[in-house]
Design a protein around this motif. Structure first.
Motif, mmCIF file in Angstrom:
data_model
loop_
_atom_site.group_PDB
_atom_site.id
_atom_site.type_symbol
_atom_site.label_atom_id
_atom_site.label_comp_id
_atom_site.label_asym_id
_atom_site.label_seq_id
_atom_site.Cartn_x
_atom_site.Cartn_y
_atom_site.Cartn_z
ATOM 1 N N SER A 1 0.823 -1.199 0.000
ATOM 2 C CA SER A 1 0.000 0.000 0.000
ATOM 3 C C SER A 1 0.861 1.254 0.000
ATOM 4 O O SER A 1 2.035 1.218 0.378
ATOM 5 C CB SER A 1 -0.909 0.008 1.236
ATOM 6 O OG SER A 1 -1.620 1.215 1.347
ATOM 7 N N LYS A 2 0.252 2.355 -0.441
ATOM 8 C CA LYS A 2 0.876 3.663 -0.284
ATOM 9 C C LYS A 2 0.359 4.371 0.962
ATOM 10 O O LYS A 2 0.957 5.334 1.422
ATOM 11 C CB LYS A 2 0.569 4.538 -1.504
ATOM 12 C CG LYS A 2 1.299 4.152 -2.771
ATOM 13 C CD LYS A 2 1.034 5.197 -3.841
ATOM 14 C CE LYS A 2 1.867 4.929 -5.076
ATOM 15 N NZ LYS A 2 1.690 5.990 -6.093
ATOM 16 N N GLU A 3 -0.758 3.888 1.477
ATOM 17 C CA GLU A 3 -1.374 4.510 2.647
ATOM 18 C C GLU A 3 -0.875 3.836 3.924
ATOM 19 O O GLU A 3 -0.829 2.619 4.020
ATOM 20 C CB GLU A 3 -2.897 4.374 2.559
ATOM 21 C CG GLU A 3 -3.511 5.003 1.315
ATOM 22 C CD GLU A 3 -3.322 6.510 1.267
ATOM 23 O OE1 GLU A 3 -3.299 7.118 2.354
ATOM 24 O OE2 GLU A 3 -3.186 7.065 0.158
ATOM 25 N N GLY A 4 -0.501 4.653 4.898
ATOM 26 C CA GLY A 4 -0.099 4.122 6.195
ATOM 27 C C GLY A 4 1.329 3.624 6.252
ATOM 28 O O GLY A 4 1.716 2.991 7.242
#
Length: 460
Positions: free
Chosen positions: A38-41
């Motif tokens: 992911s790129k999020e978190g």
């Protein structure tokens, strides 16, 4: 303060990532359902997160060796093998780099979904992509500018003397107008930041018949998915190598929602910035180091020498020390003391020798060390520095001071570390720095802190 990751992969969104994940499935890469990319978190552009708690010993993903990208798996492997004798270089990377030049620019490449994650390798932002003025001003004294200058000279020479002649012999495969020095340099940064090397013990088992020859490091390889993981010194997974595959294995529990971190080894911040384009904020990098050049220890010893006879004796000591160590060598200090303690112990003894002792040392071509390694290590640790004899403490104190001055070109004294400390603690001021300025500050401050601590421990 969040840890910055080793790289900033610049894909234009989720489409490139989804193409890559579909490719992983096609080539037999098995990804645990407990993780996702992911790129999020994550601490950087891409990273891996735990969808549920992962226990020690669990395998996060398995990569078949057929999915690895290196000179033996590329479409042009036969040609590279046939002409391997002409591709030898000091780096040992030329075959892999030629494979990457071909695969990265080929629309039919088997690794296109993997390589398409990088639209511009300069986004890695290694110091080699900074201007020389930026490197010299932001990283003076850290060792990074010198390392980059050496890299760029070696890359230019390797491209001109090895790569370009080879490509011209095979114009049907490589085109110098496409496979330029600029792209070659960017791919060097890509290999620096993302490649893996087979642990030497695995190589030894496969090459027992070559035991009598000098051991060479294993060539680097590109390992899809493994290079999606970011680095911290306090990592929670390790990459394991088997004959059939590579496996990323959990070495401590990772809770749901936490990021999965790999490690690239015990690397100081200046090495991380030089090789990977990032640095860990102080004090999170437990492997941070600072170097004291051997010449600074000599300069410390020379101070206060007045008589001609003493000056001549000091020059003789220096001549002997240069025979024992490289003149441009350095002593490496970590957070707990000197990591090159035997070298430093030898240097301190030589620089403090009497005329008779030095003569005896020359006649005997050295000495039989009468102190064991454990005692030397203890003496040259943070606990042992205050107990050293006065002369040794004086030399170390002054050598550290001279080294600290090198960060400002000799214009600022050791307390310049206070300026960096204030900048780090002023959130508004720190946020106002560019990413390059922030990374350089992490590197400088970590090194200065180690040297400043050494000065405190060796005060008279």
């Amino acid at each position: 303060m969040a840890t910055e990751a080793k790289r900033q992969k610049m894909a234009d969104g989720s489409e490139a990532l989804q193409d890559f994940l579909q490719w992983c499935h096609r080539v037999g890469l098995v990804l645990s359902k407990k993780v996702h990319v992911s790129k999020e978190g994550t601490v950087a552009d891409y990273g891996m997160l735990a969808k549920e708690t992962i226990e020690e010993g669990e395998v996060l993903f398995t990569i078949p060796r057929s999915a690895l990208l290196h000179q033996a798996t590329t479409k042009v492997s036969a040609l590279l093998e046939k002409e391997k004798s002409s591709l030898q270089s000091s780096s040992g990377w030329v075959p892999l780099l030629l494979a990457l030049l071909y695969e990265y620019t080929s629309s039919q490449s088997r690794w296109k979904p993997y390589l398409s994650l990088w639209s511009d390798f300069r986004a890695l932002d290694h110091p080699m992509f900074w201007s020389k003025e930026e490197r010299d001003s932001l990283l003076r004294g850290t060792g990074v500018p010198e390392a980059v200058d050496t890299d760029l000279c070696n890359i230019q020479r390797e491209y001109d003397e090895v790569v370009l002649p080879f490509m011209r012999r095979h114009p049907d495969v490589w085109n110098p107008n496409t496979h330029t020095l600029e792209l070659y340099t960017q791919l060097v940064a890509f290999v620096m930041a993302y490649s893996f090397q087979e642990p030497q013990e695995e190589q030894d088992e496969e090459n027992d018949e070559e035991d009598e020859e000098e051991e060479l490091p294993s060539p680097p390889m590109m390992v899809p998915m493994a290079d999606m993981l970011n680095h911290v010194s306090n990592h929670n997974v390790n990459l394991e190598f088997t004959a059939e595959s590579l496996k990323m294995v959990c070495i401590r529990r990772v809770h749901q929602g936490q990021e999965v971190f790999n490690t690239y080894g015990q690397m100081a911040n200046w090495q991380l910035l030089h090789m990977y384009g990032f640095a860990e904020p102080y004090p999170s990098n437990s492997n941070d180091t600072a170097d004291i050049p051997v010449v600074n220890l000599y300069q410390a010893a020379v101070q206060g020498v007045e008589s001609d006879s003493d000056r001549q004796l000091m020059e003789e000591r220096w001549e002997v020390l240069c025979q024992v160590m490289q003149e441009k060598g350095a002593f490496v200090f970590g957070k707990q003391g000197c990591l090159t303690d035997s070298d430093l112990h030898t240097a301190l003894k030589i620089l403090c020798m009497t005329k008779e002792g030095l003569s005896e040392f020359k006649d005997n071509e050295g000495w039989e060390e009468d102190e064991d390694d454990e005692k030397i290590s203890q003496a040259l640790s943070n606990e042992g520095f205050p107990e050293l004899n006065a002369r040794w403490k004086q030399l170390l104190h002054e050598a550290a001071r001279l080294t600290l001055r090198s960060y400002s070109g000799g214009e600022v004294e050791a307390n310049d570390v206070d300026g960096d400390q204030a900048l780090r603690e002023d959130k508004a001021a720190f946020t106002g720095l560019s990413s390059r300025q922030q990374r350089a500050l992490h590197v400088r401050f970590g090194q200065k802190s180690i040297l400043n601590r050494l000065m405190e421990l060796t005060k008279s």
